[in-house]
Design an enzyme around this catalytic site. Sequence first.
Site: not given
Ligand code: PGA
Length: 267
Positions: A17-19, A104, A106, A176, A182, A221
């Site tokens: 997931n490159w966001k 997700h 976010e 998640e 993150g 993470s």
């Molecule tokens: P992260 O993000 O690996 O940077 O913790 C995972 C995600 O949000 O899918």
Amino acid sequence: MSKTKRINPRRPLVAGNWKMHRTASDTKVLIEDIVKRVDRVANIDLVVCPPFTSLAAAHETLGRHSILALGAQTMHSSKEGAFTGEISGPMLREFGVRYVILGHSERRQYDNETNEKVAAKAIAAISYHLRPIVCVGETLTQREAGETTAIIDTQIHTSLAGFPVDQIEELVVAYEPVWAIGTGKVATPTQANQVHRQIRKLLVKMFGDPGASIRIIYGGSVKPENAVDLMAEPDIDGALVGGASLDARAFFDIIEATRPARPNVND
Ligand code: PGA
């Protein structure tokens, strides 16, 4: 529009997931670097989810025969309409997209992607032959209050309400924990597997036996250093990787950690 190909049950899957990272030209470079490394990797499904504006560049760089599938980070549930700033399933399909991340944390936090909206999007995605990666997970406050089980229960039931049982093998669920995204704070393999086991039970309750074949991947993470132990857990079928997926070497190391730990059940 062709139908999605049938997949083996519980074949491991790693998705990046490159966001909101990488312009279209940067995307080309990163995709080339990843493809070079994963060229001979077998028995695993690999997905990268760049931003919308990079999908065309990613599609073009990958060509037709790639081992890497393309995913998007969200989509709207309607086919088209007056929804400024939104993108629909058919628009994604035109760029070779095969997967779409939905719900997700976010998006849930900043864009009001509720369980109900996720359910509508998941049903729409599957109707456009896109495989939904539906994300669930508790916050730190919820975990500390002992609410993890209840939160996951509600998220799974509501976000997957009405999902067609005959398409169930196309669905991917990502657990998640919000506190692990993150932050560098990863769930222990035991903590993660406990929730994965709970999710699997819920899926079987909702969809019957076919629910057992749904892939449940872990995110939060995931790094090369912790991937081996996480992926060795029996109910963890792969990883949703944020930060580490922007580094081709780290992404490849996570793929390698996932592959031998969970060989294809049909091998
Ligand atoms: P992260 O993000 O690996 O940077 O913790 C995972 C995600 O949000 O899918």
